[in-house]
Write a protein that holds these residues in place. Structure first.
Motif, PDB file in Angstrom:
ATOM      1  N   ARG A   1     -12.036  -7.399   5.521  1.00 47.96           N
ATOM      2  CA  ARG A   1     -12.317  -5.973   5.944  1.00 47.96           C
ATOM      3  C   ARG A   1     -11.490  -4.913   5.030  1.00 47.96           C
ATOM      4  O   ARG A   1     -12.199  -3.924   5.238  1.00 47.96           O
ATOM      5  CB  ARG A   1     -11.023  -6.710   7.331  1.00 47.96           C
ATOM      6  CG  ARG A   1     -12.038  -7.250   8.227  1.00 47.96           C
ATOM      7  CD  ARG A   1     -11.405  -8.043   9.421  1.00 47.96           C
ATOM      8  NE  ARG A   1     -11.832  -6.888  10.542  1.00 47.96           N
ATOM      9  CZ  ARG A   1     -11.551  -6.574  11.701  1.00 47.96           C
ATOM     10  NH1 ARG A   1     -10.033  -7.976  12.282  1.00 47.96           N
ATOM     11  NH2 ARG A   1     -11.272  -5.471  12.007  1.00 47.96           N
ATOM     12  N   ALA A   2     -11.020  -5.675   4.521  1.00 48.50           N
ATOM     13  CA  ALA A   2      -9.608  -4.682   3.744  1.00 48.50           C
ATOM     14  C   ALA A   2     -10.651  -3.535   2.645  1.00 48.50           C
ATOM     15  O   ALA A   2     -10.559  -3.185   1.774  1.00 48.50           O
ATOM     16  CB  ALA A   2      -8.300  -5.081   3.487  1.00 48.50           C
TER      17      ALA A   2
ATOM     18  N   THR B   1      -9.059 -11.218   6.492  1.00 52.67           N
ATOM     19  CA  THR B   1      -8.518 -10.273   6.269  1.00 52.67           C
ATOM     20  C   THR B   1      -8.991  -9.394   5.104  1.00 52.67           C
ATOM     21  O   THR B   1      -9.326  -7.926   5.029  1.00 52.67           O
ATOM     22  CB  THR B   1      -7.340 -10.265   6.064  1.00 52.67           C
ATOM     23  OG1 THR B   1      -6.521 -10.611   8.282  1.00 52.67           O
ATOM     24  CG2 THR B   1      -6.320  -8.897   6.293  1.00 52.67           C
TER      25      THR B   1
ATOM     26  N   ASP C   1       0.822  -0.936   0.171  1.00 52.61           N
ATOM     27  CA  ASP C   1      -0.012  -0.457   0.124  1.00 52.61           C
ATOM     28  C   ASP C   1       0.745   1.448   0.369  1.00 52.61           C
ATOM     29  O   ASP C   1       0.347   2.707  -0.320  1.00 52.61           O
ATOM     30  CB  ASP C   1      -1.137  -0.268   1.205  1.00 52.61           C
ATOM     31  CG  ASP C   1      -2.328  -0.750   0.964  1.00 52.61           C
ATOM     32  OD1 ASP C   1      -2.782  -1.127   0.100  1.00 52.61           O
ATOM     33  OD2 ASP C   1      -2.042  -1.896   2.154  1.00 52.61           O
TER      34      ASP C   1
ATOM     35  N   TYR D   1     -12.037  -0.332   2.144  1.00 51.20           N
ATOM     36  CA  TYR D   1     -10.836   0.602   2.057  1.00 51.20           C
ATOM     37  C   TYR D   1      -9.961   0.940  -0.158  1.00 51.20           C
ATOM     38  O   TYR D   1      -9.557   1.588  -0.281  1.00 51.20           O
ATOM     39  CB  TYR D   1     -10.016   0.126   3.000  1.00 51.20           C
ATOM     40  CG  TYR D   1      -8.032   0.624   2.847  1.00 51.20           C
ATOM     41  CD1 TYR D   1      -8.388   1.323   2.790  1.00 51.20           C
ATOM     42  CD2 TYR D   1      -6.668  -0.313   1.691  1.00 51.20           C
ATOM     43  CE1 TYR D   1      -6.403   2.275   2.926  1.00 51.20           C
ATOM     44  CE2 TYR D   1      -6.072   0.342   2.344  1.00 51.20           C
ATOM     45  CZ  TYR D   1      -5.511   1.440   2.597  1.00 51.20           C
ATOM     46  OH  TYR D   1      -4.031   2.339   2.218  1.00 51.20           O
ATOM     47  N   HIS D   2     -10.385  -0.861   0.068  1.00 52.16           N
ATOM     48  CA  HIS D   2      -9.320  -1.039  -1.427  1.00 52.16           C
ATOM     49  C   HIS D   2      -9.837  -0.421  -2.205  1.00 52.16           C
ATOM     50  O   HIS D   2     -10.084   0.066  -3.470  1.00 52.16           O
ATOM     51  CB  HIS D   2      -9.346  -2.448  -1.677  1.00 52.16           C
ATOM     52  CG  HIS D   2      -8.088  -3.134  -1.093  1.00 52.16           C
ATOM     53  ND1 HIS D   2      -7.349  -4.355  -0.192  1.00 52.16           N
ATOM     54  CD2 HIS D   2      -6.458  -2.475  -0.015  1.00 52.16           C
ATOM     55  CE1 HIS D   2      -6.893  -4.387   0.195  1.00 52.16           C
ATOM     56  NE2 HIS D   2      -5.913  -3.678  -0.108  1.00 52.16           N
TER      57      HIS D   2
END
Length: 302
Positions: free
Chosen positions: A206-207, A203, A90, A210-211
C-alpha cells in the motif's frame, strides 16, 4: 561513529530518568510533538493517543473501537506507540536523528517498567496499559529494535526479510494486544503471527505509490529481479504486466498467511484492478469499512 553513539546511548542503570524529559525533547516524541497536551488534564493522554491513531492508523482506530470498553484505552496506547515509531523514518533527513528518536523510546520503555514514565502522553498512557495488563516488555523492545534496523533506505532483499520485519513489528503488536485482552494461548499467538506477517506485506504494498513518489522502493528485490523489474520502473509508475506480476507474487504471499478483514478487502480490490498498484481506487479510503468491521464483529466472523 556518531550514529553508533546515538544508537548505544548513555550508560545508565535500569531506572535512569530521561534527561530533559520533564520539559520534553522537541522532535523526540515530547515537547512540541505533544503541544497542547497537559498531564493534569483529565483523560488528556487517552484523547491524545486516540486522535493520533485516528489520523495515522485509521483501520487500527476502527478495530480498537470494537474492543471491550475496558481494553479500548490500552489499545489506543499500543497503537499510538506503534505510530510514533512508524513515522520516525519518514520524518527524518539524517539517520542519526532517527537513532536518537528510537533511543528516546527505548529509554522510555525502560522507565515505564520502572514506574517512572517520561512526561509524554503516549508514554504515560502506555505505562498505565503495562500496569493494568502486565504486558511483556520484550515485545516493545522487539518493535523498537526492528524499526531502528529499518531506518536504512534500502529494499528488502527477499520476501523472507520482509516477513521477518513484519513478525517483529506487526505481529509483536498483536501479541501485546492479545495480552491486553487476557489471551495467552499458543494457538492465538500462531494466528497473530500469520496475521501480522500478512499485514506487514500489505502495508508494504500500500505504501509503494507513496514511496515511489519520493524516489524510494522497498519491495523485495528477489521478486523484482525474477520478473525483470527495476526500482526505476516503480518510480516512474509503470504499469506493464511484469510490474503487475511483481505485485501479484507479493500479494499472493500475504494470502498464504491469512485473509483478515481490511487486509483481505485491500487484496480483493487489488485483484479487481489486475494488480496495478498505482490504480487510483487503491489510494482511496473505504467509506464502508466501519460498517464492514462492525458487521463482522457482530457476527464474530473475521
Amino acid at each position: 561513529m556518531a550514529a553508533a553513539m546515538a544508537r548505544a546511548g548513555p550508560r545508565r542503570g535500569p531506572c535512569y530518568r530521561l534527561a530533559g524529559a520533564a520539559g520534553g525533547w522537541p522532535g523526540l516524541g515530547g515537547g512540541r510533538a505533544a503541544a497542547g497536551w497537559s498531564r493534569s488534564a483529565p483523560g488528556g493522554e487517552v484523547q491524545y493517543c486516540a486522535e493520533l491513531v485516528r489520523k495515522r492508523d485509521y483501520e487500527g482506530f476502527l478495530c480498537s473501537l470494537l474492543l471491550p470498553a475496558e481494553s479500548r484505552t490500552s489499545a489506543f496506547a499500543l497503537r499510538a506507540f506503534n505510530v510514533e515509531l512508524a513515522q520516525i523514518k519518514d520524518s527524518i533527513t539524517q539517520k542519526t536523528t532517527g537513532f536518537m528518536r528510537m533511543q528516546f523510546w527505548r529509554e522510555a520503555v525502560e522507565d515505564i517498567y520502572c514506574d517512572n514514565p517520561p512526561h509524554q502522553p503516549v508514554a504515560t498512557e502506555l505505562w498505565r496499559a503495562v500496569k493494568r495488563h502486565k504486558l511483556t516488555k520484550m515485545w516493545f523492545m522487539k518493535i523498537i529494535d526492528e524499526r531502528e534496523k529499518n531506518l536504512d533506505d534500502r529494499a528488502y532483499r527477499n520476501i523472507q526479510e520482509l516477513e521477518a520485519y513484519a513478525e517483529n513489528t506487526q505481529s509483536a503488536l498483536l501479541y501485546l494486544t492479545l495480552e491486553m485482552l487476557g489471551v495467552r494461548d499458543i494457538h492465538a499467538d500462531h494466528a497473530a503471527s500469520h496475521i501480522g506477517k500478512a499485514q506487514g506485506i500489505v502495508t508494504c504494498l500500500r505504501a509503494t505509490p507513496y514511496h515511489s513518489r519520493r524516489q524510494k522502493v522497498f519491495l523485495p528485490m528477489d521478486i523484482c529481479m525474477l520478473h525483470g523489474v527495476s526500482q526505476e520502473d516503480f518510480i516512474r509508475g509503470k504499469q506493464e504486466k511484469n510490474v503487475r506480476d511483481v505485485i501479484y507474487d507479493i500479494a499472493s504471499q500475504a494470502h498464504i498467511h491469512l485473509e483478515h478483514v481490511a487486509l483481505d478487502d485491500y487484496l480483493c480490490n487489488m485483484r479487481k484492478v489486475d494488480f496495478n498498484i498505482f490504480h487510483p481506487s487503491l489510494q482511496k479510503r473505504s467509506t464502508l469499512l466501519p460498517l464492514h468491521l462492525y458487521i463482522r464483529s457482530w457476527k464474530k466472523t473475521y
